[in-house]
Design an enzyme around this catalytic site. Sequence first.
Site, PDB file in Angstrom:
ATOM      1  NE  ARG A  25      -3.238  -0.055   3.188  1.00 12.47           N
ATOM      2  CZ  ARG A  25      -4.108   0.543   3.999  1.00 12.47           C
ATOM      3  NH1 ARG A  25      -5.175   1.137   3.505  1.00 12.47           N
ATOM      4  NH2 ARG A  25      -3.915   0.548   5.296  1.00 12.47           N
ATOM      5  CG  ASP A  26       3.313   4.482   1.763  1.00 12.17           C
ATOM      6  OD1 ASP A  26       3.024   5.201   0.782  1.00 12.17           O
ATOM      7  OD2 ASP A  26       3.852   4.925   2.792  1.00 12.17           O
ATOM      8  CB  ILE A  27       5.423   0.574  -3.448  1.00 12.00           C
ATOM      9  CG1 ILE A  27       5.173  -0.832  -2.882  1.00 12.00           C
ATOM     10  CG2 ILE A  27       6.659   0.594  -4.338  1.00 12.00           C
ATOM     11  CD1 ILE A  27       6.313  -1.385  -2.051  1.00 12.00           C
TER      12      ILE A  27
ATOM     13  CG  ASN B 133       8.117   3.482   2.558  1.00 12.66           C
ATOM     14  OD1 ASN B 133       8.737   4.019   3.480  1.00 12.66           O
ATOM     15  ND2 ASN B 133       6.809   3.565   2.437  1.00 12.66           N
TER      16      ASN B 133
ATOM     17  CB  THR C 210       2.812   8.551  -0.567  1.00 13.97           C
ATOM     18  OG1 THR C 210       3.189   7.978   0.691  1.00 13.97           O
ATOM     19  CG2 THR C 210       3.601   9.837  -0.777  1.00 13.97           C
TER      20      THR C 210
END
Length: 289
Positions: free
Chosen positions: A79-81, A85, A119
């Site tokens: 969900r937040d690649i 990260n 993001t």
Amino acid sequence: MISGLQHLNVVRLYGCCVEGTQLSLVYEFMENNSLGHALFSPTESQLKLDWPTRQKICLGIAKGLTFLHEESSLKVVHRDIKTTNVLLDSDLNAKISDFGLAKFDEEENTHISTRIAGTIGYMAPEYALWGYLTYKADVYSFGIVALEIVAGQNNTRYRPEENYVCLQDWALVLQQKGNLMELVDTRLGTEFNEEEAIRMAKVALLCTNSSPALRPTMSEVVNMLEGRTLVPELILDPSIFSDESRFGAVKDQFNRMQSRSSKTTTITQSSDSTSTVWLGSSSTLVEHQ
């Protein structure tokens, strides 16, 4: 559960510490910080990432996501690649980190309807607009990261001309004009493999297709990046981004968020834990019910 995810391209979680209200996670040490730091930090702090290193990093991220989506006994949607990260070890191997927003696979569901968290600039449209979450949301985010690796530019902060919304928008126009070579980071000079660069850019744009059904799986991405399969030719219409009548409201909202994020760094948690907003200098995390 995350401590059981062991793969070369997933950061190793050793354990956690709890002391009063202080909660800490203990990860393996990453000597070279993050991919975002390497690509986008001030010039004096940047790592020199030559093309073979960029190719290795991109392929490493793809293999890490393939493991999370298809190979691990515990299937995970990250969900937040994003570049911050993706951590880099001493040999500049890419390792996916920060599973704070991860969702575990619900086998009985074809998708997960969930509150939006991620993001700006990396979230897939079907997820950002409707909360429709599948593995293809990670594929979209990977595509944005791959574009940033090729161009050496941040997706949300690069606008060669004001009529382009972001790096992805510009890449779509270049693809339509048959001039994707213009996308390649000028810092590379002529020291890069043109065939691999064009392939990576085409894979990235395939991954960021507005329709999740037309995006490849991550194992298919690995095969394409390694040159084992051809990259399908898709005609992507850049007007979906450039037409003010359809995209103006989203562009205005993005500009407001960017303006706010450049002025403050704060974390706000509501009393019922249903709303979290992080406004930072390098990225914006938005979570709401």
